[in-house]
Design a protein around this motif. Structure first.
Motif, PDB file in Angstrom:
ATOM      1  N   LEU A 177       0.809  -1.218   0.000  1.00  0.00           N
ATOM      2  CA  LEU A 177       0.000   0.000   0.000  1.00  0.00           C
ATOM      3  C   LEU A 177       0.843   1.270   0.000  1.00  0.00           C
ATOM      4  N   ASP A 178       2.156   1.117  -0.156  1.00  0.00           N
ATOM      5  CA  ASP A 178       3.078   2.255  -0.164  1.00  0.00           C
ATOM      6  C   ASP A 178       2.878   3.117   1.080  1.00  0.00           C
ATOM      7  N   ALA A 179       2.927   2.465   2.237  1.00  0.00           N
ATOM      8  CA  ALA A 179       2.673   3.142   3.509  1.00  0.00           C
ATOM      9  C   ALA A 179       3.950   3.303   4.309  1.00  0.00           C
ATOM     10  N   ARG A 180       3.995   4.375   5.067  1.00  0.00           N
ATOM     11  CA  ARG A 180       5.045   4.474   6.073  1.00  0.00           C
ATOM     12  C   ARG A 180       4.486   3.926   7.375  1.00  0.00           C
ATOM     13  N   VAL A 181       5.352   3.403   8.232  1.00  0.00           N
ATOM     14  CA  VAL A 181       4.924   2.617   9.381  1.00  0.00           C
ATOM     15  C   VAL A 181       5.230   3.338  10.684  1.00  0.00           C
ATOM     16  N   VAL A 182       4.224   3.362  11.562  1.00  0.00           N
ATOM     17  CA  VAL A 182       4.405   3.799  12.944  1.00  0.00           C
ATOM     18  C   VAL A 182       4.272   2.552  13.808  1.00  0.00           C
ATOM     19  N   LEU A 183       5.308   2.238  14.561  1.00  0.00           N
ATOM     20  CA  LEU A 183       5.341   1.030  15.380  1.00  0.00           C
ATOM     21  C   LEU A 183       4.979   1.366  16.826  1.00  0.00           C
ATOM     22  N   VAL A 184       3.974   0.684  17.363  1.00  0.00           N
ATOM     23  CA  VAL A 184       3.572   0.862  18.753  1.00  0.00           C
ATOM     24  C   VAL A 184       4.229  -0.234  19.585  1.00  0.00           C
ATOM     25  N   ALA A 185       4.892   0.186  20.660  1.00  0.00           N
ATOM     26  CA  ALA A 185       5.627  -0.775  21.486  1.00  0.00           C
ATOM     27  C   ALA A 185       5.373  -0.515  22.959  1.00  0.00           C
ATOM     28  N   SER A 186       5.440  -1.566  23.743  1.00  0.00           N
ATOM     29  CA  SER A 186       5.436  -1.437  25.199  1.00  0.00           C
ATOM     30  C   SER A 186       6.885  -1.538  25.675  1.00  0.00           C
ATOM     31  N   HIS A 187       7.117  -1.304  26.960  1.00  0.00           N
ATOM     32  CA  HIS A 187       8.482  -1.441  27.482  1.00  0.00           C
ATOM     33  C   HIS A 187       8.407  -1.657  28.983  1.00  0.00           C
ATOM     34  N   GLU A 188       9.000  -2.766  29.427  1.00  0.00           N
ATOM     35  CA  GLU A 188       9.026  -3.070  30.851  1.00  0.00           C
ATOM     36  C   GLU A 188      10.440  -3.293  31.370  1.00  0.00           C
ATOM     37  N   VAL A 189      11.286  -3.948  30.558  1.00  0.00           N
ATOM     38  CA  VAL A 189      12.662  -4.235  30.960  1.00  0.00           C
ATOM     39  C   VAL A 189      13.600  -3.829  29.823  1.00  0.00           C
ATOM     40  N   PRO A 190      14.892  -3.569  30.125  1.00  0.00           N
ATOM     41  CA  PRO A 190      15.813  -3.116  29.074  1.00  0.00           C
ATOM     42  C   PRO A 190      15.865  -4.023  27.855  1.00  0.00           C
ATOM     43  N   GLY A 191      15.745  -5.329  28.067  1.00  0.00           N
ATOM     44  CA  GLY A 191      15.832  -6.261  26.951  1.00  0.00           C
ATOM     45  C   GLY A 191      14.725  -6.116  25.923  1.00  0.00           C
ATOM     46  N   ASP A 192      13.674  -5.373  26.260  1.00  0.00           N
ATOM     47  CA  ASP A 192      12.575  -5.183  25.303  1.00  0.00           C
ATOM     48  C   ASP A 192      13.023  -4.411  24.066  1.00  0.00           C
ATOM     49  N   ILE A 193      14.157  -3.721  24.161  1.00  0.00           N
ATOM     50  CA  ILE A 193      14.642  -2.979  23.003  1.00  0.00           C
ATOM     51  C   ILE A 193      14.976  -3.919  21.839  1.00  0.00           C
ATOM     52  N   ASP A 194      15.332  -5.167  22.162  1.00  0.00           N
ATOM     53  CA  ASP A 194      15.649  -6.129  21.100  1.00  0.00           C
ATOM     54  C   ASP A 194      14.449  -6.355  20.181  1.00  0.00           C
ATOM     55  N   ASP A 195      13.255  -6.368  20.761  1.00  0.00           N
ATOM     56  CA  ASP A 195      12.048  -6.570  19.950  1.00  0.00           C
ATOM     57  C   ASP A 195      11.828  -5.407  18.991  1.00  0.00           C
ATOM     58  N   VAL A 196      12.112  -4.200  19.459  1.00  0.00           N
ATOM     59  CA  VAL A 196      11.969  -3.024  18.591  1.00  0.00           C
ATOM     60  C   VAL A 196      12.966  -3.099  17.440  1.00  0.00           C
ATOM     61  N   LEU A 197      14.192  -3.493  17.734  1.00  0.00           N
ATOM     62  CA  LEU A 197      15.215  -3.575  16.697  1.00  0.00           C
ATOM     63  C   LEU A 197      14.871  -4.651  15.667  1.00  0.00           C
ATOM     64  N   ALA A 198      14.299  -5.765  16.120  1.00  0.00           N
ATOM     65  CA  ALA A 198      13.903  -6.822  15.180  1.00  0.00           C
ATOM     66  C   ALA A 198      12.796  -6.322  14.253  1.00  0.00           C
ATOM     67  N   ALA A 199      11.839  -5.600  14.805  1.00  0.00           N
ATOM     68  CA  ALA A 199      10.761  -5.056  13.975  1.00  0.00           C
ATOM     69  C   ALA A 199      11.302  -4.019  13.003  1.00  0.00           C
ATOM     70  N   ALA A 200      12.249  -3.216  13.449  1.00  0.00           N
ATOM     71  CA  ALA A 200      12.845  -2.206  12.571  1.00  0.00           C
ATOM     72  C   ALA A 200      13.525  -2.867  11.379  1.00  0.00           C
ATOM     73  N   ASP A 201      14.188  -3.976  11.618  1.00  0.00           N
ATOM     74  CA  ASP A 201      14.804  -4.719  10.507  1.00  0.00           C
ATOM     75  C   ASP A 201      13.743  -5.221   9.529  1.00  0.00           C
ATOM     76  N   ALA A 202      12.615  -5.666  10.067  1.00  0.00           N
ATOM     77  CA  ALA A 202      11.560  -6.205   9.207  1.00  0.00           C
ATOM     78  C   ALA A 202      10.954  -5.124   8.314  1.00  0.00           C
ATOM     79  N   PHE A 203      10.777  -3.931   8.853  1.00  0.00           N
ATOM     80  CA  PHE A 203      10.139  -2.855   8.088  1.00  0.00           C
ATOM     81  C   PHE A 203      11.117  -2.066   7.222  1.00  0.00           C
ATOM     82  N   GLY A 204      12.384  -2.071   7.605  1.00  0.00           N
ATOM     83  CA  GLY A 204      13.380  -1.358   6.806  1.00  0.00           C
ATOM     84  C   GLY A 204      13.092   0.128   6.706  1.00  0.00           C
TER      85      GLY A 204
END
Length: 394
Positions: A177-204
């Protein structure tokens, strides 16, 4: 050459060579040329790392804010993942709410072109769903909904990687759909940043930025400074950090009763918010000590446990009693609860089943009504760069 000339089909190679000598898959090229949506609407896809992160509320709130600024807005959710039974048909409740709140004259089969039910997934696994046909269905619906619109808000389906079995993850949808992406994330512990980075790789390059939502006070400062800085050093913008909000993260006693199919033996206090549950399976003295340490809780226990009922009524942080097994408490307990304005709910299910169902209700984070969306719009205005979200470019 005529259309029926055998040489037209028999000699077509699977791969074609580009002018610079690179090989491309002809079938892939055909799919991209026929599947890509043609629309002048600026399109934002709101995705999330997991279920119940506030994605629906954020999507609709952004759409309302855009509409208030004078834009004509549209909405769609390509994959219906929140399933309800509606007149014999499986539907997602989010597009129904969007149609109402955004005053859209749109058909449900366009707002939700794919019902991503367990049955659908089973059929896809068996090869009975054609990914190309499904993508074409999504594109056609999008073009219908976006016609004449300034902006389109597309809601992702649960977790961002849902839909892979038919090549329709959120990343696939963004490309389609030629869309730009806004990613909604939760955060409880420092390691949650890994999930954001994995999603960022997926969306490029299609990832415009991240919104952290429902962030507890205990981690808010560290997230806003350390985590945000770490992400932005990696080229991942953070649009905002939204604090936890009771009216968005909890559920009222009345709503809980409706979801559980409970009878309300005492109705006073039905507007109180419940955020957690405590199971009354201990002795009376231990129960009272435990209940006094909890906050905004519902106590779930057997309807015949009078000593637990009494302890719950004495604890200031308990908001309601949920009695299981279909047992009715004594008149004295009902009288004390009425005096204190504490609601009592009665359900037929056992304690374990009731706990599981109640936790599902709170975890669902469901966007319930216009008030929920309006409150999210206020949070976005106060804590996020809304202008950057709406007008940003890849």
């Amino acid at each position: 050459m005529s259309d029926t000339d055998p040489t037209d089909t028999d000699t077509t190679p699977d791969d074609t060579e580009t002018t610079d000598g690179r090989q491309t898959d002809a079938k892939q090229g055909d799919r991209q040329s026929t599947d890509a949506a043609a629309s002048d609407a600026d399109t934002i896809l709101v995705s999330s790392l997991a279920e119940s992160t506030g994605k629906t509320a954020i999507t609709l709130a952004l759409a309302r804010l855009a509409a208030e600024s004078g834009d004509s807005v549209g909405y769609m959710k390509p994959k219906g993942t929140r399933l309800e039974s509606n007149v014999g048909k499986t539907l997602d409740e989010d597009p129904l709410l969007a149609r109402e709140l955004l005053d859209l004259e749109a058909e449900m089969h366009d707002l939700e072109p794919v019902v991503y039910s367990p049955t659908f997934v089973e059929q896809a696994i068996r090869g009975r769903e054609d990914p190309d046909e499904i993508r074409e269905r999504v594109v056609e619906a999008f073009e219908t909904l976006s016609d004449g619109r300034d902006r389109m808000f597309v809601e992702g389906g649960g977790e961002y990687d849902v839909g892979g079995i038919v090549d329709l993850t959120d990343a696939d949808v963004a490309e389609l759909l030629d869309a730009r992406v806004v990613l909604v994330a939760s955060h409880e512990v420092p390691g949650d940043i890994d999930d954001v980075l994995a999603a960022a790789d997926a969306f490029g390059d299609r990832l415009a930025g991240v919104i952290f939502n429902d962030i507890a006070d205990a981690v808010y400062d560290a997230l806003e400074t350390d985590v945000v800085a770490a992400l932005e050093e990696r080229g991942i913008p953070v649009f905002g950090v939204l604090p936890s909000e009771r009216t968005l993260s909890g559920v009222t006693v009345g709503e809980l009763a409706e979801e559980l199919g409970a009878s309300m033996l005492v109705e006073d206090g039905r507007d109180a918010y419940v955020e957690r549950f405590s199971v009354g399976a201990m002795g009376a003295d231990s129960a009272l000590r435990h209940f006094r340490r909890t906050k905004d809780a519902a106590v779930i226990t057997g309807g015949d446990r009078a000593e637990i009922h009494t302890a719950a009524l004495e604890a200031p942080g308990v908001r309601c009693l949920i009695l299981t097994g279909g047992h009715r408490p004594s008149g004295a307990i009902i009288g004390q609860a009425a005096e204190k304005g504490m609601p009592i709910l009665s359900v037929q299910t056992d304690t374990l089943t009731t706990v599981e169902r109640a936790e599902d209700v709170v975890r669902s984070g469901r966007t319930r009504d216009e008030e929920t969306v309006d409150r999210m719009a206020e949070l976005l205005t106060d804590h996020a760069a809304v202008d950057s979200i709406l007008d940003g470019s890849r």
